[in-house]
Design a protein around this motif. Structure first.
Motif, PDB file in Angstrom:
ATOM      1  N   LEU A  46      -5.145  25.947  35.652  1.00  0.00           N
ATOM      2  CA  LEU A  46      -5.307  26.186  34.331  1.00  0.00           C
ATOM      3  C   LEU A  46      -6.748  25.708  33.705  1.00  0.00           C
ATOM      4  O   LEU A  46      -7.331  26.298  33.046  1.00  0.00           O
ATOM      5  N   TRP A  47      -7.203  24.505  34.405  1.00  0.00           N
ATOM      6  CA  TRP A  47      -8.476  24.014  34.019  1.00  0.00           C
ATOM      7  C   TRP A  47      -9.654  25.053  34.352  1.00  0.00           C
ATOM      8  O   TRP A  47     -10.496  25.229  33.455  1.00  0.00           O
ATOM      9  N   GLN A  48      -9.488  25.891  35.331  1.00  0.00           N
ATOM     10  CA  GLN A  48     -10.370  27.033  35.852  1.00  0.00           C
ATOM     11  C   GLN A  48     -10.608  27.863  34.628  1.00  0.00           C
ATOM     12  O   GLN A  48     -11.651  28.253  34.123  1.00  0.00           O
ATOM     13  N   LYS A  49      -9.172  28.211  34.130  1.00  0.00           N
ATOM     14  CA  LYS A  49      -9.161  29.256  33.214  1.00  0.00           C
ATOM     15  C   LYS A  49      -9.732  28.916  31.813  1.00  0.00           C
ATOM     16  O   LYS A  49     -10.435  29.565  30.961  1.00  0.00           O
ATOM     17  N   VAL A  50      -9.292  27.607  31.652  1.00  0.00           N
ATOM     18  CA  VAL A  50      -9.867  26.837  30.236  1.00  0.00           C
ATOM     19  C   VAL A  50     -11.396  26.999  30.568  1.00  0.00           C
ATOM     20  O   VAL A  50     -12.005  27.346  29.083  1.00  0.00           O
ATOM     21  N   ILE A  81     -19.739  20.999  29.621  1.00  0.00           N
ATOM     22  CA  ILE A  81     -18.208  21.142  30.190  1.00  0.00           C
ATOM     23  C   ILE A  81     -18.384  21.189  31.616  1.00  0.00           C
ATOM     24  O   ILE A  81     -17.357  20.653  32.049  1.00  0.00           O
ATOM     25  N   GLN A  82     -19.287  21.758  32.386  1.00  0.00           N
ATOM     26  CA  GLN A  82     -19.301  21.912  33.809  1.00  0.00           C
ATOM     27  C   GLN A  82     -19.016  20.444  34.447  1.00  0.00           C
ATOM     28  O   GLN A  82     -18.127  20.306  35.213  1.00  0.00           O
ATOM     29  N   PRO A  83     -19.596  19.440  33.946  1.00  0.00           N
ATOM     30  CA  PRO A  83     -19.586  18.128  34.599  1.00  0.00           C
ATOM     31  C   PRO A  83     -18.190  17.311  34.380  1.00  0.00           C
ATOM     32  O   PRO A  83     -17.945  16.416  35.137  1.00  0.00           O
ATOM     33  N   ALA A  89      -8.692  25.562  23.586  1.00  0.00           N
ATOM     34  CA  ALA A  89      -8.894  26.342  24.779  1.00  0.00           C
ATOM     35  C   ALA A  89      -7.284  25.993  25.740  1.00  0.00           C
ATOM     36  O   ALA A  89      -6.590  26.894  26.113  1.00  0.00           O
ATOM     37  N   TRP A  90      -7.266  24.682  25.736  1.00  0.00           N
ATOM     38  CA  TRP A  90      -5.897  24.065  26.496  1.00  0.00           C
ATOM     39  C   TRP A  90      -4.770  24.637  25.944  1.00  0.00           C
ATOM     40  O   TRP A  90      -3.791  25.208  26.569  1.00  0.00           O
TER      41      TRP A  90
END
Ligand SMILES: Nc1ncnc2c1ncn2[C@@H]1O[C@H](COP(=O)(O)OP(=O)(O)OP(=O)(O)O)[C@@H](O)[C@H]1O
Length: 441
Positions: free
Chosen positions: A11-15, A32-34, A69-70
């Motif tokens: 899910l986190w990947q999709k967000v 966001i990436q870090p 997004a979540w």
């Protein structure tokens, strides 16, 4: 394998993919990436940040994006919480240091070179600022002007320009007052090393506004001395602004004065008629208000000095025409102009001086004399204070009328305001004098 964790990671990947499409690539990469997905707690997602600065920034600027997004992919999670993680999960993710300029939150986005009207009285200031922003000028700049003439606009234009060019990071834009407060709390909280590092090592461009505020603050001045030495040694860019030139700032130690005086001294004078007209035109256009040329000319003719007055005239014209459903014509302009010229219509400076002198039983000549006697100093400062309060005269105008340099006027205003707050008796006197003036208005 923990299936719940695997599902969450998915899910986190999709967000993140969603946010990569929504946010500017730079922002996504840096902020966001870090982030690290730590765990869930009930309906809350807990994300890890590399440090507390990062945490504050992400919370302030990206919380809503993340929450939304979540919610889109996993409606059972209602909230996002941030925590700092010290090196725990760092091994799997390279954490970049925040490289966005620290100046972002404080800059006004309209303060750009494009929005700045250039004319005879500010051409030099504009050119100096533009050259520094484009790396064609190494020397520090010291912008000096009376209030409302564009010091902040130009110094922030430099920062905004540097940010959008992408060539500079770590731009610190701060007022001397905030610099002072930050240093005082750093000292109290034993974080002075952090403070020093921020201003000396981690800074590529320092823009320090309202230097005159440092008057009499010796410890802060000493710290700034060292900071400037390090910045100059490292060939970093520095911009100062002030209401008065360094040599006229009372209580400025000679070491700091001499460093600041090595800057390019850049005055900004009040706009002339042609510039005032152009400023009015542009500000009216920016506010989507159609003002006939003869009205603009009338306002430019009668409202001078501080550019804020011109901006306010446009706002008032617009508000009155909308709220009172009136045409924008010379009658309306005359009413608005009245608001900016109380001195000619109601009370004037000689009445204020007379009132103060009668009250303290002194001679009006004493107010402009060089006398340092206590029974003269207080009434003089009060007369200056009341003239500023009721006639809104600029420092230069007050200086002319009290035969003093405008730095002494500024000093008088600062000290009398402090004394009024401190001394009950003086505050009663001021109330009495204000009442007398208001009766005449
Ligand atoms: N030449 C100009 N062109 C367009 N707008 C201007 C110009 N000069 C000043 N302004 C506007 O006037 C307002 C006051 O300007 P600014 O805040 O830069 O003044 P300042 O000299 O820093 O004043 P202070 O000493 O009171 O802080 C701002 O809204 C600014 O955009």
């Amino acid at each position: 394998m923990d299936f719940k964790q695997a599902g969450l990671d998915n899910l986190w990947q999709k967000v993140k993919e969603k946010l990569a499409q929504t946010l500017p690539p730079n922002s996504f990469q840096i902020w966001i990436q870090p982030l690290v997905l730590l765990k869930t707690e009930g309906d809350r997602i807990i994300l890890g940040c590399p440090n507390s600065f990062f945490l504050q920034w992400v919370k302030r600027h990206f919380y809503h994006f993340l929450k939304e997004a979540w919610r889109q992919y996993a409606p059972e999670y209602n909230d996002v919480i941030f925590k700092t993680v010290k090196n725990k999960k760092k091994t799997s993710i390279a954490v970049p240091q925040p490289t966005l300029p620290l100046a972002y939150p404080r800059l006004c986005e309209n303060f750009t070179f494009k929005e700045f009207i250039v004319g005879r009285t500010n051409q030099y200031a504009y050119t100096a600022a533009y050259n520094l922003a484009n790396d064609h000028l190494d020397q520090p700049i010291f912008f000096c002007s009376d209030t409302g003439l564009g010091k902040s606009h130009l110094s922030q234009s430099i920062a905004n320009h540097m940010i959008s060019s992408g060539k500079y990071t770590k731009i610190l834009y701060i007022t001397a007052e905030d610099f002072t407060n930050e240093m005082v709390s750093a000292l109290k909280e034993h974080r002075i090393h952090e403070f020093k590092k921020k201003y000396r090592r981690d800074c590529n461009v320092l823009i320090l506004e309202n230097i005159h505020f440092l008057s009499g603050k010796e410890k802060i001045q000493t710290e700034l001395n060292y900071t400037l030495d390090v910045l100059w040694e490292r060939r970093k860019k520095v911009v100062f602004t002030s209401l008065i030139y360094p040599q006229n700032i009372p209580g400025l130690k000679k070491e700091l004065r001499s460093r600041i005086e090595s800057s390019l001294m850049v005055p900004i004078d009040p706009p002339d008629f042609k510039m005032r007209l152009e400023i009015l035109r542009k500000k009216a256009k920016g506010k989507n208000v159609l003002i006939p040329e003869n009205v603009l000319e009338y306002l430019a003719q009668h409202i001078d000095g501080d550019v804020r007055r011109l901006e306010s005239a446009i706002n008032n014209i617009k508000a009155r025409s909308l709220l009172q459903k009136r045409a924008i014509d010379l009658d309306l302009a005359k009413e608005v102009r009245e608001m900016f010229t109380p001195r000619t219509s109601k009370i004037n400076l000689s009445e204020i001086k007379k009132l103060v002198c009668q009250h303290y039983k002194i001679n009006c000549e004493d107010l402009i004399s060089k006398s340092r006697q206590k029974q003269i100093i207080i009434p003089r400062k009060l007369a200056i204070y009341l003239a500023k309060r009721y006639l809104n005269l600029s420092l230069t105008e007050l200086g002319k009328n009290f035969r003093r340099h405008h730095s002494s006027i500024l000093n008088a205003l600062n000290s009398i305001e402090k004394e009024i707050k401190k001394r009950e008796f003086l505050s009663r006197e001021v109330k009495y004098l204000c009442k007398k003036i208001e009766e005449k208005m």
